[in-house]
Motif scaffolding. Structure first.
Motif, PDB file in Angstrom:
ATOM      1  N   GLU A 131     -81.022  57.674  80.690  1.00  0.00           N
ATOM      2  CA  GLU A 131     -82.343  58.235  81.290  1.00  0.00           C
ATOM      3  C   GLU A 131     -81.842  58.813  83.241  1.00  0.00           C
ATOM      4  O   GLU A 131     -81.388  57.555  83.277  1.00  0.00           O
ATOM      5  CB  GLU A 131     -83.535  56.820  81.189  1.00  0.00           C
ATOM      6  CG  GLU A 131     -85.038  58.044  82.574  1.00  0.00           C
ATOM      7  CD  GLU A 131     -85.758  57.466  82.367  1.00  0.00           C
ATOM      8  OE1 GLU A 131     -85.926  55.675  81.158  1.00  0.00           O
ATOM      9  OE2 GLU A 131     -87.219  57.425  82.762  1.00  0.00           O
TER      10      GLU A 131
ATOM     11  N   LEU B 281     -79.477  67.488  81.557  1.00  0.00           N
ATOM     12  CA  LEU B 281     -78.819  67.901  80.950  1.00  0.00           C
ATOM     13  C   LEU B 281     -77.397  68.398  81.565  1.00  0.00           C
ATOM     14  O   LEU B 281     -77.710  69.894  82.154  1.00  0.00           O
ATOM     15  CB  LEU B 281     -79.735  68.853  79.319  1.00  0.00           C
ATOM     16  CG  LEU B 281     -80.432  68.388  78.667  1.00  0.00           C
ATOM     17  CD1 LEU B 281     -81.465  69.093  78.133  1.00  0.00           C
ATOM     18  CD2 LEU B 281     -80.355  66.739  78.313  1.00  0.00           C
TER      19      LEU B 281
ATOM     20  N   ILE C 148     -82.299  63.640  70.561  1.00  0.00           N
ATOM     21  CA  ILE C 148     -82.891  62.457  71.243  1.00  0.00           C
ATOM     22  C   ILE C 148     -84.211  61.489  70.634  1.00  0.00           C
ATOM     23  O   ILE C 148     -85.080  61.902  69.916  1.00  0.00           O
ATOM     24  CB  ILE C 148     -83.518  62.691  72.093  1.00  0.00           C
ATOM     25  CG1 ILE C 148     -83.631  61.897  73.435  1.00  0.00           C
ATOM     26  CG2 ILE C 148     -84.426  64.013  72.447  1.00  0.00           C
ATOM     27  CD1 ILE C 148     -83.366  62.422  74.851  1.00  0.00           C
TER      28      ILE C 148
ATOM     29  N   LEU D 216     -80.266  69.506  71.011  1.00  0.00           N
ATOM     30  CA  LEU D 216     -80.687  67.951  71.346  1.00  0.00           C
ATOM     31  C   LEU D 216     -81.029  67.340  70.219  1.00  0.00           C
ATOM     32  O   LEU D 216     -81.881  67.051  70.202  1.00  0.00           O
ATOM     33  CB  LEU D 216     -81.119  67.994  72.851  1.00  0.00           C
ATOM     34  CG  LEU D 216     -80.837  66.764  73.597  1.00  0.00           C
ATOM     35  CD1 LEU D 216     -78.820  66.150  73.570  1.00  0.00           C
ATOM     36  CD2 LEU D 216     -81.636  66.592  75.183  1.00  0.00           C
TER      37      LEU D 216
ATOM     38  N   GLN E 200     -73.097  61.964  77.743  1.00  0.00           N
ATOM     39  CA  GLN E 200     -73.837  61.721  77.020  1.00  0.00           C
ATOM     40  C   GLN E 200     -74.908  62.776  76.867  1.00  0.00           C
ATOM     41  O   GLN E 200     -75.450  63.235  75.647  1.00  0.00           O
ATOM     42  CB  GLN E 200     -74.276  60.721  77.049  1.00  0.00           C
ATOM     43  CG  GLN E 200     -73.232  59.201  76.156  1.00  0.00           C
ATOM     44  CD  GLN E 200     -73.399  58.270  76.901  1.00  0.00           C
ATOM     45  OE1 GLN E 200     -74.895  57.266  76.016  1.00  0.00           O
ATOM     46  NE2 GLN E 200     -73.284  57.296  78.073  1.00  0.00           N
ATOM     47  N   LEU E 201     -74.787  63.538  77.851  1.00  0.00           N
ATOM     48  CA  LEU E 201     -75.790  64.658  77.834  1.00  0.00           C
ATOM     49  C   LEU E 201     -75.312  65.335  78.053  1.00  0.00           C
ATOM     50  O   LEU E 201     -76.291  67.203  78.451  1.00  0.00           O
ATOM     51  CB  LEU E 201     -76.813  64.088  79.087  1.00  0.00           C
ATOM     52  CG  LEU E 201     -77.853  62.636  78.994  1.00  0.00           C
ATOM     53  CD1 LEU E 201     -78.063  62.082  80.598  1.00  0.00           C
ATOM     54  CD2 LEU E 201     -78.804  63.202  77.793  1.00  0.00           C
TER      55      LEU E 201
ATOM     56  N   LEU F 114     -79.503  58.080  74.477  1.00  0.00           N
ATOM     57  CA  LEU F 114     -79.474  58.918  75.433  1.00  0.00           C
ATOM     58  C   LEU F 114     -79.723  58.296  77.279  1.00  0.00           C
ATOM     59  O   LEU F 114     -81.196  57.569  77.114  1.00  0.00           O
ATOM     60  CB  LEU F 114     -79.951  60.402  75.406  1.00  0.00           C
ATOM     61  CG  LEU F 114     -79.189  61.003  74.414  1.00  0.00           C
ATOM     62  CD1 LEU F 114     -80.130  62.358  74.380  1.00  0.00           C
ATOM     63  CD2 LEU F 114     -77.966  61.127  73.913  1.00  0.00           C
TER      64      LEU F 114
ATOM     65  N   HIS G  27     -77.118  72.382  85.151  1.00  0.00           N
ATOM     66  CA  HIS G  27     -77.909  70.881  84.930  1.00  0.00           C
ATOM     67  C   HIS G  27     -79.820  71.758  84.281  1.00  0.00           C
ATOM     68  O   HIS G  27     -79.859  72.496  84.939  1.00  0.00           O
ATOM     69  CB  HIS G  27     -78.193  70.135  85.831  1.00  0.00           C
ATOM     70  CG  HIS G  27     -78.575  70.036  86.468  1.00  0.00           C
ATOM     71  ND1 HIS G  27     -77.984  70.268  88.151  1.00  0.00           N
ATOM     72  CD2 HIS G  27     -80.056  69.206  87.341  1.00  0.00           C
ATOM     73  CE1 HIS G  27     -78.938  70.479  89.041  1.00  0.00           C
ATOM     74  NE2 HIS G  27     -80.056  69.736  88.729  1.00  0.00           N
TER      75      HIS G  27
ATOM     76  N   SER H   6     -84.643  63.054  82.293  1.00  0.00           N
ATOM     77  CA  SER H   6     -82.928  62.724  82.261  1.00  0.00           C
ATOM     78  C   SER H   6     -82.263  64.507  82.320  1.00  0.00           C
ATOM     79  O   SER H   6     -83.218  65.631  83.628  1.00  0.00           O
ATOM     80  CB  SER H   6     -82.239  62.198  81.097  1.00  0.00           C
ATOM     81  OG  SER H   6     -81.192  62.015  82.051  1.00  0.00           O
TER      82      SER H   6
ATOM     83  N   GLY I 189     -73.551  61.178  82.419  1.00  0.00           N
ATOM     84  CA  GLY I 189     -73.477  62.535  81.366  1.00  0.00           C
ATOM     85  C   GLY I 189     -72.723  63.399  80.817  1.00  0.00           C
ATOM     86  O   GLY I 189     -73.216  64.842  79.850  1.00  0.00           O
TER      87      GLY I 189
END
Length: 261
Positions: free
Chosen positions: A68, A198, A254, A252, A236-237, A66, A177, A196, A234
């Motif tokens: 950073e 989310l 990771i 999540l 991907q997050l 993911l 976020h 990071s 974002g």
């Protein structure tokens, strides 16, 4: 529990900042770059194949790589090792908002796949329904004496960490976020640190924030595609959020490369 990194305390100073300080930084991996990283460890698949049970977390599997992103200006090491982060102090009154159960499964890139990473420190922090962060002084005022919506958990043998929080609110200039920081080998002289953010589906945020207490903060001024940080990875997050009785939940997966500088 006191967390050390690079031989120094991570307890943060009083912070002054604003949404404008949320500048993009760090390592961002595109799908092509992520494939290259995984190819370097003998893996060619981006996307996590979970263990047979979400609770066992012991099987080696292809890893999620993911992006950073910036830590942002509002990180404060509260020193609060807790699962329920809604109140400023244990036994205190939780801040109002829609219940969100957020779980992490942290893995380490190893050989051709990944294995659970126990003992990693997972910190999360985010704003409340009114767009306020605790523990900081910014242009909207001071919450230095408070620690709502902050806390950390140490991953168990399956690499799991679980939090009870609320669905985040919004503040000017940013999409909805949650900030996350994951630190490995924190007792060593050198440890790996991943930071990071989310994100949430805009339609879901519209529904959640269309009722009190969120409506007291007005209509948010940035959707995901308008947020420069979201546009840098974002998608991907973005959490896969499911509705559950009385609130929402998300998990999540990771993987991190603890040998990376």
């Amino acid at each position: 529990m006191k967390i050390e990194s690079n031989g120094r305390s991570l307890v943060g100073p009083e912070i002054e900042g604003s949404a404008g300080d949320d500048r993009l930084q760090g390592i961002l991996l595109s799908r092509k770059e992520a494939l290259a990283v995984l190819a370097g460890v003998g893996t060619t698949l981006v996307g996590f194949s979970p263990p047979t049970s979400a609770e066992d977390g012991v099987a080696s599997a292809p890893c999620v790589v993911l992006p950073e992103m910036t830590e942002g200006p509002f990180y404060v090491n509260s020193g609060l090792e807790r699962s329920d982060i809604r109140a400023s102090r244990p036994g205190g009154e939780p801040v109002p908002g829609a219940l969100l159960a957020l779980a992490f499964r942290v893995f380490e890139l190893q050989g051709g796949g990944c294995v659970p990473l126990p003992g990693a420190v997972v910190d999360i922090w985010h704003c409340d329904a009114a767009g306020r962060y605790s523990g900081v002084r910014d242009r909207s005022g001071s919450t230095v004496s408070e620690s709502f919506l902050r806390g950390f958990q140490v991953t168990d043998e399956g690499g799991r960490a679980r939090f009870t929080t609320i669905y985040p609110g919004w503040y000017r200039g940013r999409a909805v976020h949650i900030h996350v920081k994951i630190r490995s080998a924190v007792s060593a002289a050198k440890g790996y640190e991943f930071a990071s953010q989310l994100f949430f589906d805009d339609e879901l945020s519209d529904r959640v924030q269309g009722v009190p207490p969120y409506t007291e903060n007005g209509v948010r001024d940035k959707r995901n595609v308008q947020d420069s940080i979201f546009r840098a990875g974002g998608d991907q997050l973005t959490l896969d959020v499911t509705e559950k009785a009385g609130g929402y939940s998300a998990v999540l997966d990771i993987a991190i490369d603890v040998g990376r500088p």
